[in-house]
Design an enzyme around this catalytic site. Structure first.
Site, PDB file in Angstrom:
ATOM      1  N   ASP A 406      -4.776  -1.450  -8.733  1.00 29.56           N
ATOM      2  CA  ASP A 406      -4.347  -1.246  -7.360  1.00 29.56           C
ATOM      3  C   ASP A 406      -5.120  -2.267  -6.531  1.00 29.56           C
ATOM      4  OD1 ASP A 406      -3.553   0.112  -4.931  1.00 29.56           O
ATOM      5  OD2 ASP A 406      -5.602   0.887  -4.886  1.00 29.56           O
ATOM      6  N   ASP A 620      -7.947   3.865  -6.749  1.00 30.62           N
ATOM      7  CA  ASP A 620      -9.010   4.608  -6.086  1.00 30.62           C
ATOM      8  C   ASP A 620      -8.732   6.101  -6.061  1.00 30.62           C
ATOM      9  OD1 ASP A 620      -7.047   4.593  -4.217  1.00 30.62           O
ATOM     10  OD2 ASP A 620      -8.116   3.371  -2.759  1.00 30.62           O
TER      11      ASP A 620
HETATM   12  P1  ADP Z   1      -1.326  -0.142  -0.407  1.00 33.01           P
HETATM   13  O1  ADP Z   1      -2.166   1.070  -0.726  1.00 33.01           O
HETATM   14  O2  ADP Z   1      -1.258  -1.102  -1.543  1.00 33.01           O
HETATM   15  O3  ADP Z   1      -1.716  -0.806   0.882  1.00 33.01           O
HETATM   16  P2  ADP Z   1       0.884   1.404   0.722  1.00 33.01           P
HETATM   17  O4  ADP Z   1       2.086   1.859   0.004  1.00 33.01           O
HETATM   18  O5  ADP Z   1      -0.078   2.423   1.214  1.00 33.01           O
HETATM   19  O6  ADP Z   1       0.184   0.341  -0.226  1.00 33.01           O
HETATM   20  O7  ADP Z   1       1.341   0.560   2.019  1.00 33.01           O
HETATM   21  C1  ADP Z   1       2.237  -0.512   1.884  1.00 33.01           C
HETATM   22  C2  ADP Z   1       2.584  -1.126   3.186  1.00 33.01           C
HETATM   23  O8  ADP Z   1       3.300  -0.205   3.986  1.00 33.01           O
HETATM   24  C3  ADP Z   1       1.403  -1.533   4.043  1.00 33.01           C
HETATM   25  O9  ADP Z   1       0.903  -2.783   3.651  1.00 33.01           O
HETATM   26  C4  ADP Z   1       2.043  -1.550   5.416  1.00 33.01           C
HETATM   27  O10 ADP Z   1       2.770  -2.732   5.579  1.00 33.01           O
HETATM   28  C5  ADP Z   1       3.018  -0.395   5.358  1.00 33.01           C
HETATM   29  N1  ADP Z   1       2.425   0.844   5.875  1.00 33.01           N
HETATM   30  C6  ADP Z   1       2.163   1.965   5.198  1.00 33.01           C
HETATM   31  N2  ADP Z   1       1.610   2.897   6.001  1.00 33.01           N
HETATM   32  C7  ADP Z   1       1.465   2.337   7.226  1.00 33.01           C
HETATM   33  C8  ADP Z   1       0.942   2.767   8.505  1.00 33.01           C
HETATM   34  N3  ADP Z   1       0.392   3.976   8.670  1.00 33.01           N
HETATM   35  N4  ADP Z   1       0.976   1.896   9.498  1.00 33.01           N
HETATM   36  C9  ADP Z   1       1.506   0.688   9.353  1.00 33.01           C
HETATM   37  N5  ADP Z   1       2.013   0.224   8.206  1.00 33.01           N
HETATM   38  C10 ADP Z   1       2.010   1.028   7.151  1.00 33.01           C
HETATM   39 MG    MG Z   2      -4.487   2.044  -2.347  1.00 35.52          MG
END
Ligand code: ADP
Ligand code: MG
Length: 726
Positions: A406, A620
């Protein structure tokens, strides 16, 4: 393993009396009995280590009923609480065993010397009698117990061989067999006890009392009487008694006892600290967040103990083979007597040879080869802050040839910072400033747990902005979030959020917005657009950019994985492709799978498993749980702080230290090598001796020495894993 709907399964570990004998065939019988009990899914029993581990369906049976079932089989339960038998019993048991070994030796030497010197026969037989009684005591007890479970084990083989020797007028050989048998049993118990206790030294790391602040005064209070919310004081050089959060003071803390990380960690107010770690500099006031028995270190100890009670697959196989093997040896022995006799050989010589064969062919070393190694490996991991959830995972770790990481929080530090706030030039709202844009974004993100959200809120706090209230918060996993602020809806998200969730046509200023995102992403910054939806239209207000520092030791760790023979290394992330690729290039990762939704992470792991068979996933632990469960080996980082990690992963790194990942795979590979060597020694000794006996015969004492010698050798070789440092 895939996640399926299943009944709520619980695991209980019951400490039972340890049996003096060596065989586990009786344990197999108990396993079968408990396995047939309704509601039981999985059982591991070891008399050798004194453990019963049962996975059961809570809706059908209970821990209390299962204990009852164990007692029904005349197996006494050591300790009614779910803790390991205390050290004192183990030590006094060992002392008694050692005394018996000593008496056996004394009896044997007396018998031998009296015989040589033509002394009184009474003294000679008395000596041998003492040797037989004390040398055979535990073995006989074990053999009888096993027989009562209608099974035969190697203890029985040894006892029969000794009596056989006695019956043909070779009392010395029999006594020597029993002496070496009991000596190596004691050594073996010591070895197993060591690997079980290695982890217990962690308990001693934790002080028994703490200086608690009561009405401004420091009072010394035993840790069991300290509650969540109490504040205690730790001076430089002192050990921290309990898990908590720093409320005042600054310092550095040596967390090696818990996480295995050798570099001291700086701590300031709001940082988490753990019981059993050492405050090196600065005075800290700490508010307790977990009671003593729930602390990270207590859980580590309990989990390691449970892990050691789960048998590795090799051991299960060997334990299953013990009974047929023992029967085979009996068969061989009978054949070795019957066939030559039928062909006219004289009795005593034939019988002597058959006894030699029986001792030589006995699989004692085979049986001890695996637990000696696997228990040591688990203990060694525990001392490095690496928690294997069972022996199985040590073996799995040896075969890993692809690793998926990740990105956020694993390869990067997870301390995402907001770096830029941009207001769109032609934003409809002329009065919009960086600060007002940020406070709108923070209003929405205050509702989200996402790391980008936390960074946004933190940045607004830093600028001391007032954030309005937000209502009707919604999040779209892996894409973005929205909430109502006043009359309007604020949307925050990535390209995919705006294109697929909102539909691009309707958003004013999306095109220039997206091209700005691209530029920022080229720079390695994760960025999102902020838009406002009123009853008239949706229009982009601006964009936010974030960075997250790559862990400094990531590149070195990837190199080490390659030198261990890992063929394929992949990064999985929900973040943007460009940002991900930059980090991948920086640390040397082969393949990037970006812009993945959580369920796509699982699908990607499934594909990897198809291609490479044995795939480790490192995450994580918080939002990567399904992917961790899907991978052949799920490794969660930072387990000291989170419960989720402890539940879903197969291996938990208590700290955040990336170098422990090559350590896990290295330990797995070393354990496999130790197992191979041990099995080679064990089977090699048998083959060599049996071959020689069949071709030209060897004296019984030599067979005894070869047989017991190989048993001791594999125990010691397994114990060497305790010192594995990576
Ligand atoms: P990672 O843990 O690899 O960052 P996520 O699936 O949590 O992957 O998030 C992927 C993408 O989704 C982020 O990089 C962002 O662009 C968007 N995203 C997710 N949650 C949010 C949030 N709360 N606010 C803004 N963008 C978000
Ligand atoms: Mg993550």
């Amino acid at each position: 393993m895939t996640v399926t709907e299943s009944p709520p399964l619980s695991t209980c570990t019951i400490q039972i009396e340890r049996r003096g004998g060596r065989g586990e065939a009786g344990a197999r019988a108990l396993e079968r009995y408990l396995g047939d009990t309704p509601g039981v899914h999985d059982v591991d029993v070891s008399f050798r280590t004194g453990n019963v581990r049962i996975t059961y369906d809570e809706s059908v049976t209970s821990g209390v009923q299962l204990r009852e079932a164990v007692r029904d089989r005349n197996v006494s339960i050591e300790n009614e609480r779910d803790t390991a038998p205390d050290e004192v019993t183990t030590r006094s048991e060992l002392r008694q065993e050692a005394v018996f070994v000593g008496l056996t030796l004394l009896g044997m030497v007396t018998g031998l010397a009296t015989g040589w010197l033509n002394g009184p026969p009474l003294l000679m037989w008395g000596g041998y009698g003492v040797a037989y009684v004390f040398g055979g005591w535990y073995g006989l007890k074990g053999a009888i117990e096993t027989l009562r479970h209608r099974a035969v084990d190697i203890d029985l083989l040894m006892i029969v061989a000794a009596l056989g020797a006695l019956s043909i007028g070779a009392p010395f050989e029999g006594a020597m067999l029993l002496f070496l048998f009991s000596l190596s049993n004691t050594l073996q118990h010591y070895a197993i006890g060591r690997s079980r206790r290695a982890i217990k030294s962690l308990v001693e790391m934790r002080p028994d009392e703490a200086q608690v602040l009561r009405d401004g005064e420091e009072v010394t209070v035993p840790i069991d009487d300290i509650d969540v919310g109490d504040v205690f004081v730790v001076r430089p050089g002192d050990k921290i008694a309990l898990d908590g959060v720093v409320t005042s003071g600054e310092g550095t803390v040596d967390q090696a006892s818990l996480t295995g990380e050798s570099v001291p960690v700086p701590k300031e107010p709001d940082d988490e600290v753990f019981g059993g770690t050492i405050n090196e500099s600065g005075s800290l006031e700490i508010e307790v967040t977990r009671q003593a028995h729930e602390s990270a270190i207590s859980r580590l100890i309990t989990m390691v103990e449970q892990a050691q009670s789960e048998k590795a697959p090799t051991q299960r196989l060997i334990d299953r083979l013990e009974q047929p093997y023992v029967l085979g040896v009996f068969g061989l022995t009978i054949a070795a007597i019957a066939i030559p006799l039928a062909l006219g050989s004289e009795f005593t010589g034939t019988f002597y040879r058959a006894m030699t064969l029986m001792v030589a062919a006995s699989p004692c070393a085979v049986i001890i080869s695996t637990p000696a190694a696997v228990l040591s490996a688990i203990a060694s991991g525990g001392r490095q802050g690496v928690l294997f959830k069972g022996g199985e995972h040590v073996e799995t770790a040896a075969n890993i040839d692809a690793v998926a990481f990740d990105k956020t929080g694993t390869l990067t530090q997870g301390d995402t910072q907001l770096t830029d706030v941009f207001v769109r030039d032609s934003a409809a709202d002329e009065t919009l400033t960086e600060d007002s844009l940020l406070s709108l974004a923070a209003a929405v993100q205050a509702r989200s747990e996402h790391h980008l959200a936390r960074a946004t809120v933190a940045a607004a706090d830093e600028r001391s902005l007032d954030t309005p209230d937000a209502a009707r918060f919604q999040s779209v996993a892996g894409k973005g979030v929205r909430a109502d602020v006043g009359e309007e809806t604020i949307h925050i998200g990535n390209r995919s959020y705006f294109q697929t969730v909102l539909g691009d046509e309707s958003v004013d200023g999306l095109k220039p917005g997206l091209s700005r995102l691209e530029t920022l992403e080229e720079e390695g910054k994760t960025s999102v657009l902020v838009a406002r939806e009123s009853h008239v239209d949706i229009s982009v207000l601006g964009w936010l950019a974030f960075t997250d520092t790559v862990r400094p030791d990531a590149a070195e760790m990837i190199d080490k994985l390659r030198s261990l023979g890992v063929e394929h290394i992949v990064m999985l992330t929900g973040d943007n492709e460009r940002v991900a690729q930059r980090i991948a290039d920086e640390v040397g990762i082969d393949e990037v799978q970006a812009e993945l939704l959580p369920e796509e992470k699982v699908a990607t792991i499934e594909e990897l498993v198809e291609q490479h068979e044995n795939v480790a996933m490192v995450g994580d632990g918080v939002n990567d749980a399904p992917a961790l469960a899907t991978a052949t080996l799920g490794i969660a980082m930072g387990g000291a702080g989170t419960d989720v990690a402890l539940d879903t992963a197969d291996v938990v790194l208590m700290g955040d230290d990336l170098s422990k990942i090559p350590y896990v795979l290295g330990l797995g590979r070393r354990t496999r090598r130790t197992l191979t060597i041990n099995l080679a020694i064990a089977f090699g000794a048998i083959a060599l001796m049996v071959g020689t006996i069949l071709l030209r015969g060897i004296p019984l004492p030599l067979a005894v020495v070869g047989h017991e010698g190989s048993t001791v050798l594999v125990s010691l070789n397994g114990l060497r894993l305790l010192g594995f440092r990576g």
